[in-house]
Design a protein around this motif. Structure first.
Motif, PDB file in Angstrom:
ATOM      1  N   THR A 138      34.081 -13.225  12.722  1.00  0.00           N
ATOM      2  CA  THR A 138      32.842 -13.978  12.828  1.00  0.00           C
ATOM      3  C   THR A 138      31.783 -13.125  13.515  1.00  0.00           C
ATOM      4  O   THR A 138      31.928 -12.748  14.674  1.00  0.00           O
ATOM      5  CB  THR A 138      33.068 -15.269  13.630  1.00  0.00           C
ATOM      6  OG1 THR A 138      34.093 -16.041  13.001  1.00  0.00           O
ATOM      7  CG2 THR A 138      31.795 -16.084  13.700  1.00  0.00           C
ATOM      8  N   ASN A 139      30.759 -12.769  12.755  1.00  0.00           N
ATOM      9  CA  ASN A 139      29.661 -11.948  13.279  1.00  0.00           C
ATOM     10  C   ASN A 139      30.128 -10.596  13.800  1.00  0.00           C
ATOM     11  O   ASN A 139      29.504 -10.027  14.705  1.00  0.00           O
ATOM     12  CB  ASN A 139      28.894 -12.692  14.377  1.00  0.00           C
ATOM     13  CG  ASN A 139      28.216 -13.948  13.876  1.00  0.00           C
ATOM     14  OD1 ASN A 139      27.806 -14.021  12.718  1.00  0.00           O
ATOM     15  ND2 ASN A 139      28.102 -14.947  14.734  1.00  0.00           N
ATOM     16  N   SER A 140      31.213 -10.061  13.249  1.00  0.00           N
ATOM     17  CA  SER A 140      31.713  -8.769  13.705  1.00  0.00           C
ATOM     18  C   SER A 140      32.379  -8.026  12.556  1.00  0.00           C
ATOM     19  O   SER A 140      32.892  -8.634  11.607  1.00  0.00           O
ATOM     20  CB  SER A 140      32.708  -8.935  14.856  1.00  0.00           C
ATOM     21  OG  SER A 140      33.889  -9.576  14.414  1.00  0.00           O
ATOM     22  N   LEU A 141      32.364  -6.713  12.648  1.00  0.00           N
ATOM     23  CA  LEU A 141      33.008  -5.845  11.659  1.00  0.00           C
ATOM     24  C   LEU A 141      33.585  -4.647  12.390  1.00  0.00           C
ATOM     25  O   LEU A 141      32.922  -4.074  13.268  1.00  0.00           O
ATOM     26  CB  LEU A 141      31.997  -5.385  10.604  1.00  0.00           C
ATOM     27  CG  LEU A 141      32.484  -4.354   9.580  1.00  0.00           C
ATOM     28  CD1 LEU A 141      33.597  -4.922   8.729  1.00  0.00           C
ATOM     29  CD2 LEU A 141      31.320  -3.889   8.710  1.00  0.00           C
ATOM     30  N   GLN A 142      34.804  -4.260  12.033  1.00  0.00           N
ATOM     31  CA  GLN A 142      35.455  -3.111  12.648  1.00  0.00           C
ATOM     32  C   GLN A 142      36.102  -2.264  11.563  1.00  0.00           C
ATOM     33  O   GLN A 142      36.783  -2.781  10.680  1.00  0.00           O
ATOM     34  CB  GLN A 142      36.522  -3.585  13.643  1.00  0.00           C
ATOM     35  CG  GLN A 142      37.272  -2.463  14.350  1.00  0.00           C
ATOM     36  CD  GLN A 142      38.225  -3.004  15.394  1.00  0.00           C
ATOM     37  OE1 GLN A 142      37.802  -3.527  16.427  1.00  0.00           O
ATOM     38  NE2 GLN A 142      39.516  -2.907  15.128  1.00  0.00           N
ATOM     39  N   THR A 157      37.671   4.394  15.720  1.00  0.00           N
ATOM     40  CA  THR A 157      37.343   3.016  15.341  1.00  0.00           C
ATOM     41  C   THR A 157      35.930   2.681  15.788  1.00  0.00           C
ATOM     42  O   THR A 157      35.556   2.948  16.926  1.00  0.00           O
ATOM     43  CB  THR A 157      38.347   2.024  15.967  1.00  0.00           C
ATOM     44  OG1 THR A 157      39.653   2.296  15.446  1.00  0.00           O
ATOM     45  CG2 THR A 157      37.966   0.589  15.633  1.00  0.00           C
ATOM     46  N   LEU A 158      35.161   2.112  14.876  1.00  0.00           N
ATOM     47  CA  LEU A 158      33.796   1.685  15.143  1.00  0.00           C
ATOM     48  C   LEU A 158      33.735   0.172  15.056  1.00  0.00           C
ATOM     49  O   LEU A 158      34.209  -0.420  14.083  1.00  0.00           O
ATOM     50  CB  LEU A 158      32.829   2.287  14.126  1.00  0.00           C
ATOM     51  CG  LEU A 158      32.811   3.813  14.003  1.00  0.00           C
ATOM     52  CD1 LEU A 158      31.881   4.235  12.872  1.00  0.00           C
ATOM     53  CD2 LEU A 158      32.390   4.460  15.319  1.00  0.00           C
ATOM     54  N   GLY A 159      33.141  -0.454  16.075  1.00  0.00           N
ATOM     55  CA  GLY A 159      32.957  -1.901  16.079  1.00  0.00           C
ATOM     56  C   GLY A 159      31.477  -2.240  16.019  1.00  0.00           C
ATOM     57  O   GLY A 159      30.666  -1.639  16.726  1.00  0.00           O
ATOM     58  N   PHE A 160      31.124  -3.202  15.180  1.00  0.00           N
ATOM     59  CA  PHE A 160      29.729  -3.595  14.974  1.00  0.00           C
ATOM     60  C   PHE A 160      29.576  -5.094  15.166  1.00  0.00           C
ATOM     61  O   PHE A 160      30.490  -5.871  14.847  1.00  0.00           O
ATOM     62  CB  PHE A 160      29.277  -3.271  13.543  1.00  0.00           C
ATOM     63  CG  PHE A 160      29.344  -1.826  13.158  1.00  0.00           C
ATOM     64  CD1 PHE A 160      28.218  -1.025  13.252  1.00  0.00           C
ATOM     65  CD2 PHE A 160      30.527  -1.264  12.681  1.00  0.00           C
ATOM     66  CE1 PHE A 160      28.262   0.314  12.879  1.00  0.00           C
ATOM     67  CE2 PHE A 160      30.586   0.064  12.310  1.00  0.00           C
ATOM     68  CZ  PHE A 160      29.453   0.852  12.406  1.00  0.00           C
ATOM     69  N   SER A 161      28.409  -5.506  15.616  1.00  0.00           N
ATOM     70  CA  SER A 161      28.012  -6.893  15.401  1.00  0.00           C
ATOM     71  C   SER A 161      27.509  -6.969  13.957  1.00  0.00           C
ATOM     72  O   SER A 161      26.961  -5.994  13.428  1.00  0.00           O
ATOM     73  CB  SER A 161      26.913  -7.318  16.380  1.00  0.00           C
ATOM     74  OG  SER A 161      25.711  -6.626  16.128  1.00  0.00           O
ATOM     75  N   ASP A 162      27.719  -8.104  13.320  1.00  0.00           N
ATOM     76  CA  ASP A 162      27.324  -8.277  11.924  1.00  0.00           C
ATOM     77  C   ASP A 162      26.723  -9.665  11.791  1.00  0.00           C
ATOM     78  O   ASP A 162      27.429 -10.643  11.516  1.00  0.00           O
ATOM     79  CB  ASP A 162      28.543  -8.102  11.014  1.00  0.00           C
ATOM     80  CG  ASP A 162      28.193  -8.131   9.536  1.00  0.00           C
ATOM     81  OD1 ASP A 162      26.987  -8.172   9.216  1.00  0.00           O
ATOM     82  OD2 ASP A 162      29.124  -8.120   8.714  1.00  0.00           O
ATOM     83  N   ILE A 163      25.429  -9.735  12.019  1.00  0.00           N
ATOM     84  CA  ILE A 163      24.733 -11.017  12.050  1.00  0.00           C
ATOM     85  C   ILE A 163      23.678 -11.027  10.947  1.00  0.00           C
ATOM     86  O   ILE A 163      22.799 -10.161  10.912  1.00  0.00           O
ATOM     87  CB  ILE A 163      24.083 -11.268  13.422  1.00  0.00           C
ATOM     88  CG1 ILE A 163      25.163 -11.278  14.515  1.00  0.00           C
ATOM     89  CG2 ILE A 163      23.312 -12.591  13.423  1.00  0.00           C
ATOM     90  CD1 ILE A 163      24.622 -11.366  15.923  1.00  0.00           C
ATOM     91  N   GLY A 164      23.805 -11.976  10.058  1.00  0.00           N
ATOM     92  CA  GLY A 164      22.864 -12.069   8.953  1.00  0.00           C
ATOM     93  C   GLY A 164      22.885 -10.851   8.062  1.00  0.00           C
ATOM     94  O   GLY A 164      21.856 -10.504   7.460  1.00  0.00           O
ATOM     95  N   GLY A 165      24.035 -10.189   7.989  1.00  0.00           N
ATOM     96  CA  GLY A 165      24.149  -8.999   7.157  1.00  0.00           C
ATOM     97  C   GLY A 165      23.618  -7.733   7.792  1.00  0.00           C
ATOM     98  O   GLY A 165      23.621  -6.676   7.160  1.00  0.00           O
ATOM     99  N   THR A 166      23.172  -7.818   9.051  1.00  0.00           N
ATOM    100  CA  THR A 166      22.636  -6.655   9.756  1.00  0.00           C
ATOM    101  C   THR A 166      23.655  -6.126  10.745  1.00  0.00           C
ATOM    102  O   THR A 166      24.140  -6.868  11.607  1.00  0.00           O
ATOM    103  CB  THR A 166      21.341  -7.014  10.502  1.00  0.00           C
ATOM    104  OG1 THR A 166      20.361  -7.457   9.554  1.00  0.00           O
ATOM    105  CG2 THR A 166      20.804  -5.809  11.257  1.00  0.00           C
TER     106      THR A 166
END
Length: 207
Positions: A138-142, A157-166
């Motif tokens: 939820t709202n995250s991508l790794q 490993t890279l972790g991102f927030s993923d909110i609204g496709g951004t």
């Protein structure tokens, strides 16, 4: 006493047995969604010009270091304020680490360093690089990465927030051969769209 810089030490060359097995296999039968996520990460790494963020680095013993990160595609700089004045510059296939406290300078090739996985220009997350894991929450991508021809060189490993496709980069994490972890947690990551001056990424100990 902390090592000069954890990316640069033999002890922290990544690729424990479990991660090596994963790297050899890659992500089996990637779904269309996973392939889309990988493409988005690739685009992020290739287009995030003028990116800066605060960071907190955690060493395997739990010690902390803090500073500022600057990134352009193919180039990275870390300026430490704690535990003391230090800098790392990675660009043009090489890495420079300067510890002003100890008046020490370390230089090496990025070809065998995990950081090199995201500092090719341009970055291609296929072929020479294998994606070993994709996790979308939820709202995250790794995503986890390794070199396809020599996964023993490390898992990144890279972790991102993923909110609204951004996407916004939040975490850079590594695991060494003894399954010890090094982690950079980023705060307030922003990208201006304009590249940093070339002088920020010169491989000189003086600037």
């Amino acid at each position: 006493m902390k090592p000069a810089f954890p990316f640069a030490t033999r002890r922290l060359m990544m690729g424990g047995l479990l991660t090596l097995l994963a790297a050899c296999a890659g992500v089996p039968g990637q779904t269309p969604d996973q392939r889309g996520d990988i493409a988005r990460v690739e685009t992020y790494l290739n287009t995030s010009r003028g990116l800066q963020a605060g960071f907190v680095q955690t060493w395997p013993d739990g010690g902390k270091g803090e500073g500022m990160l600057h990134y352009d595609p193919g180039r990275l700089r870390l300026d430490y304020t704690t535990p003391g004045a230090m800098k790392l510059v990675a660009a043009n296939g090489h890495l420079l680490f300067v510890d002003h406290r100890r008046e020490s300078v370390t230089r090496m090739s990025l070809g065998h360093q995990p950081l090199g996985l995201i500092l090719e220009q341009p970055v291609h997350l296929s072929g020479q690089i294998v994606v070993t894991a994709v996790q979308h929450g939820t709202n995250s991508l790794q995503v986890s990465l390794a070199r396809s021809d020599s996964p023993s060189q490390g898992i990144l490993t890279l972790g991102f927030s993923d909110i609204g496709g951004t996407l916004s980069l939040l975490v850079i994490e590594m695991t060494d051969v003894e399954r010890q972890h090094i982690r950079l947690d980023l705060t307030d990551a922003t990208a201006s769209g304009q590249p940093w001056p070339d002088a920020m990424f010169t491989l000189s100990a003086s600037n």
